[in-house]
Design an enzyme around this catalytic site. Structure first.
Site, PDB file in Angstrom:
ATOM      1  N   GLU A   8       0.834  -1.214   0.000  1.00  0.00           N
ATOM      2  CA  GLU A   8       0.000   0.000   0.000  1.00  0.00           C
ATOM      3  C   GLU A   8       0.858   1.250   0.000  1.00  0.00           C
ATOM      4  O   GLU A   8       1.811   1.353   0.773  1.00  0.00           O
ATOM      5  CB  GLU A   8      -0.904  -0.034   1.235  1.00  0.00           C
ATOM      6  CG  GLU A   8      -2.285   0.502   0.988  1.00  0.00           C
ATOM      7  CD  GLU A   8      -3.056  -0.350  -0.023  1.00  0.00           C
ATOM      8  OE1 GLU A   8      -3.086   0.034  -1.211  1.00  0.00           O
ATOM      9  OE2 GLU A   8      -3.612  -1.374   0.383  1.00  0.00           O
TER      10      GLU A   8
ATOM     11  N   ASP B 262       2.959   2.116  -4.952  1.00  0.00           N
ATOM     12  CA  ASP B 262       2.975   2.180  -6.438  1.00  0.00           C
ATOM     13  C   ASP B 262       3.612   3.464  -6.951  1.00  0.00           C
ATOM     14  O   ASP B 262       4.405   3.443  -7.888  1.00  0.00           O
ATOM     15  CB  ASP B 262       1.594   1.913  -7.057  1.00  0.00           C
ATOM     16  CG  ASP B 262       0.485   2.869  -6.678  1.00  0.00           C
ATOM     17  OD1 ASP B 262       0.682   3.703  -5.759  1.00  0.00           O
ATOM     18  OD2 ASP B 262      -0.599   2.798  -7.306  1.00  0.00           O
TER      19      ASP B 262
ATOM     20  N   GLY C 259     -16.662   4.727  -3.706  1.00  0.00           N
ATOM     21  CA  GLY C 259     -15.901   5.341  -2.621  1.00  0.00           C
ATOM     22  C   GLY C 259     -15.476   4.364  -1.542  1.00  0.00           C
ATOM     23  O   GLY C 259     -15.168   4.763  -0.426  1.00  0.00           O
TER      24      GLY C 259
ATOM     25  N   GLY D 133     -12.858   2.304  -1.652  1.00  0.00           N
ATOM     26  CA  GLY D 133     -11.454   1.894  -1.730  1.00  0.00           C
ATOM     27  C   GLY D 133     -11.267   0.641  -2.576  1.00  0.00           C
ATOM     28  O   GLY D 133     -10.258  -0.049  -2.477  1.00  0.00           O
TER      29      GLY D 133
ATOM     30  N   SER E  29     -13.641   1.813  -7.698  1.00  0.00           N
ATOM     31  CA  SER E  29     -14.816   1.969  -8.563  1.00  0.00           C
ATOM     32  C   SER E  29     -14.478   2.907  -9.721  1.00  0.00           C
ATOM     33  O   SER E  29     -14.974   2.737 -10.831  1.00  0.00           O
ATOM     34  CB  SER E  29     -16.006   2.502  -7.765  1.00  0.00           C
ATOM     35  OG  SER E  29     -15.648   3.670  -7.068  1.00  0.00           O
TER      36      SER E  29
ATOM     37  N   ASP F 272      -4.376   0.590  -9.682  1.00  0.00           N
ATOM     38  CA  ASP F 272      -5.802   0.285  -9.834  1.00  0.00           C
ATOM     39  C   ASP F 272      -6.171   0.022 -11.293  1.00  0.00           C
ATOM     40  O   ASP F 272      -6.869  -0.939 -11.615  1.00  0.00           O
ATOM     41  CB  ASP F 272      -6.655   1.452  -9.305  1.00  0.00           C
ATOM     42  CG  ASP F 272      -6.278   1.826  -7.883  1.00  0.00           C
ATOM     43  OD1 ASP F 272      -5.598   1.023  -7.216  1.00  0.00           O
ATOM     44  OD2 ASP F 272      -6.654   2.928  -7.450  1.00  0.00           O
TER      45      ASP F 272
END
Ligand code: GLA
Length: 389
Positions: free
Chosen positions: A37, A40, A126, A128, A131, A176
């Protein structure tokens, strides 16, 4: 709902709205990041998987020239996007993810046709779970189908990331959009965000499952704090004399500690540690070493909470409940996932204990916070695809 059922439903929604059958149906998944986390945008490693929740679009060429109409079935709201003079930001707000991708195609010199589109997303908004990336990648997949301009997957992910930067104003990393394009059934994706090379990590043992726990809270400071963290990481890299924190070491950081603001030091410590943990967790998955993976997940959470300061009381509560259930009760590990400040936690659990775990977490979380959580499991899903053409 299976993807097949969802796509049939969206095709039917198109038919009802526009009075004819759609020519294309496309889907792109949301994602959950198992570990890695805030690494990236530091050129580090991430280990996400696509989830069985999707943004699905059904579409056909439109008779009205110069316009892409996108009707969102859930909000019962239509975005009218003018495409003739180059697409710009506009309303409704969610349409900016779509607008940004159309602009990206136009920027590559692709002639984008007028379209009628019906949209439905089952990726919690929203939460996480990306979306927005699902919406971007779904749009890109539709435009590939409608224009015949099929892109290299890396370029496609980068185009979608650019849409997020320029049309949504979020300076996100590449994770993502990448996983939404490249997800594989029953595989996690170990992505090197520097070289953009990927390695598949099997997650096909039916004895373990990925449980997603939506805290159903979102603290507003999210976006501003995200940009701040990015800047702090860049500042740390500069002090350490490296291109990015990917090139820094724990020893190097320790040696530089005295010349560094404590906050910057802790941000860098998180990133350096998290990159290591991600590589170890990938090995742990390969060796079915669930206990080790679980411990790495807890360590990741503690680091995000204390050093990176992107957790919140609700996410901490979920992780504490998971920890209290413990390996005996079927929870190997649990951590916040995604950008933070609310949204979801992810847990690695024993499949045969899932029901009991869901019940306990839901009850305890409600007791501690007064909020209802939403919980579901997902197997790693396939990335974006054209379902009908
Ligand atoms: C958000 C961003 C990603 C990544 C995560 C944190 O989801 O969109 O690029 O930085 O936060 O790991």
């Amino acid at each position: 709902m299976t993807l097949k059922e969802l796509s049939n439903e969206v095709a039917a929604g198109f038919h009802k709205k526009y009075g004819r059958a759609p020519r294309w149906v496309v889907a792109a998944p949301g994602r959950v990041n198992v570990i890695g986390e805030h690494t990236d945008y530091n050129d580090g490693f991430v280990l996400p998987m696509a989830i069985e929740h999707y943004a699905v679009m059904a579409a056909d060429l439109s008779r009205s020239s110069g316009l892409i109409s996108v009707h969102d079935g859930a909000a019962d709201e239509t975005a009218q996007i003018e495409i003739a003079k180059g697409v710009v930001r506009g309303n409704p707000k969610w349409s900016n993810y779509i607008r940004g991708v159309i602009a990206g195609f136009q920027g590559r010199g692709v002639k984008v046709p007028a379209l009628d589109v019906f949209l439905r997303s089952t990726v919690p908004l929203g939460g996480g779970l990306s979306s927005s990336a699902a919406l971007e990648v779904s749009t890109a997949t539709l435009l590939e189908a409608a224009t015949g301009e099929v892109m290299d997957p890396v370029e496609k992910a980068l185009l979608c990331q650019k849409a997020e930067h320029e049309f949504a104003g979020v300076p996100c990393g590449i994770m993502d959009q990448f996983i939404s394009v490249m997800g594989r059934p029953n595989q996690l994706l170990l992505l090197d965000c520097r070289s953009r090379k990927t390695r598949l990590v099997p997650m096909d043992d039916p004895a373990v499952a990925i449980l997603i726990i939506n805290s159903n809270v979102r603290h507003e400071l999210g976006t501003g704090e995200y940009a701040k963290r990015r800047a702090q990481c860049e500042a740390a890299a500069k002090i350490l004399g490296v291109k990015s924190l990917r090139d820094a070491t724990a020893d190097g950081l320790e040696n530089a500690k005295n010349g560094m603001d404590d906050t910057i030091f802790r941000r860098a410590r998180h990133v350096i540690g998290e990159i290591e943990r991600t590589l170890h967790a990938a090995e742990g998955f390969r060796a079915s070493n669930w206990v080790t993976v679980g411990q790495l997940m807890y360590a990741s959470h503690a680091s995000l909470r204390d050093d990176y300061e992107v957790s919140c009381p609700e996410l901490d509560a979920i992780v504490e409940i998971g920890d209290a259930i413990g390996v005996k009760g079927g929870v190997f590990g649990c951590r916040m996932t995604g950008g933070g400040f609310g949204g979801c936690a992810v847990a690695l659990v024993k499949t045969d204990a899932v029901r009991e775990i869901i019940k306990t977490i839901a009850e305890e979380y409600k007791k501690k916070t007064g909020v209802e959580a939403s919980l579901f499991t997902s197997r790693p899903a396939a990335g974006a695809s054209v379902l009908r053409e």
